[in-house]
Design a protein around this motif. Structure first.
Motif, PDB file in Angstrom:
ATOM      1  N   CYS A  63      34.839  37.578  39.886  1.00 25.39           N
ATOM      2  CA  CYS A  63      35.361  38.152  38.644  1.00 25.39           C
ATOM      3  C   CYS A  63      35.352  39.674  38.651  1.00 25.39           C
ATOM      4  O   CYS A  63      35.898  40.298  37.761  1.00 25.39           O
ATOM      5  CB  CYS A  63      34.576  37.622  37.450  1.00 25.39           C
ATOM      6  N   THR A 120      39.588  28.597  37.488  1.00 18.47           N
ATOM      7  CA  THR A 120      39.504  29.498  36.351  1.00 18.47           C
ATOM      8  C   THR A 120      38.071  29.955  36.163  1.00 18.47           C
ATOM      9  O   THR A 120      37.134  29.193  36.376  1.00 18.47           O
ATOM     10  CB  THR A 120      39.997  28.820  35.055  1.00 18.47           C
ATOM     11  N   LYS A 151      38.326  40.199  36.686  1.00 12.14           N
ATOM     12  CA  LYS A 151      39.269  40.132  37.802  1.00 12.14           C
ATOM     13  C   LYS A 151      39.942  38.761  37.799  1.00 12.14           C
ATOM     14  O   LYS A 151      39.271  37.745  37.919  1.00 12.14           O
ATOM     15  CB  LYS A 151      38.524  40.356  39.122  1.00 12.14           C
ATOM     16  N   LYS A 152      41.260  38.764  37.627  1.00 13.89           N
ATOM     17  CA  LYS A 152      41.982  37.503  37.489  1.00 13.89           C
ATOM     18  C   LYS A 152      43.342  37.600  38.160  1.00 13.89           C
ATOM     19  O   LYS A 152      44.017  38.626  38.075  1.00 13.89           O
ATOM     20  CB  LYS A 152      42.146  37.164  35.997  1.00 13.89           C
ATOM     21  N   TYR A 153      43.743  36.545  38.834  1.00 12.65           N
ATOM     22  CA  TYR A 153      45.048  36.511  39.475  1.00 12.65           C
ATOM     23  C   TYR A 153      45.796  35.259  39.037  1.00 12.65           C
ATOM     24  O   TYR A 153      45.184  34.228  38.760  1.00 12.65           O
ATOM     25  CB  TYR A 153      44.904  36.519  41.006  1.00 12.65           C
ATOM     26  N   SER A 154      47.115  35.357  39.001  1.00 13.13           N
ATOM     27  CA  SER A 154      47.929  34.224  38.575  1.00 13.13           C
ATOM     28  C   SER A 154      47.915  33.092  39.584  1.00 13.13           C
ATOM     29  O   SER A 154      48.104  31.929  39.242  1.00 13.13           O
ATOM     30  CB  SER A 154      49.370  34.683  38.338  1.00 13.13           C
ATOM     31  N   TRP A 155      47.649  33.471  40.861  1.00 16.69           N
ATOM     32  CA  TRP A 155      47.674  32.470  41.925  1.00 16.69           C
ATOM     33  C   TRP A 155      46.329  31.793  42.140  1.00 16.69           C
ATOM     34  O   TRP A 155      46.189  30.921  42.998  1.00 16.69           O
ATOM     35  CB  TRP A 155      48.166  33.084  43.231  1.00 16.69           C
ATOM     36  N   GLN A 156      45.311  32.217  41.398  1.00 14.76           N
ATOM     37  CA  GLN A 156      43.996  31.622  41.644  1.00 14.76           C
ATOM     38  C   GLN A 156      43.905  30.216  41.060  1.00 14.76           C
ATOM     39  O   GLN A 156      44.455  29.929  39.996  1.00 14.76           O
ATOM     40  CB  GLN A 156      42.868  32.527  41.125  1.00 14.76           C
ATOM     41  N   THR A 157      43.247  29.347  41.803  1.00 17.23           N
ATOM     42  CA  THR A 157      43.203  27.932  41.443  1.00 17.23           C
ATOM     43  C   THR A 157      42.062  27.613  40.489  1.00 17.23           C
ATOM     44  O   THR A 157      42.212  26.806  39.593  1.00 17.23           O
ATOM     45  CB  THR A 157      43.088  27.056  42.698  1.00 17.23           C
TER      46      THR A 157
END
Ligand SMILES: [Zn+2]
Length: 61
Positions: free
Chosen positions: A37, A54, A46-52
């Motif tokens: 994070c 949550t 820290k967050k990405y749209s592609w991360q599986t």
């Protein structure tokens, strides 16, 4: 160095501890930031749209 079960006895160093913010065992002890994070590095999560997976804030266990 051999791979497999005999070398597993050498793995005693702690690299990641449980993160205070996201609850995942991703907080780097030596660098003092969370790899999941970004805790300790950034004030935002820290967050990405592609991360599986949550990230959950204030997860206690
Ligand atoms: Zn974290």
């Amino acid at each position: 160095m051999t791979k497999g079960t005999p070398s597993m006895g050498l793995k005693h160093h702690v690299l990641h501890i449980r993160c205070r913010r996201c609850g995942r065992t991703s907080y780097r002890v030596d660098k003092h930031y969370c790899s999941a994070c970004g805790y300790g590095k950034t004030s935002k999560l820290k967050k990405y749209s592609w991360q599986t997976h949550t990230l959950q804030r204030n997860r206690r266990f």
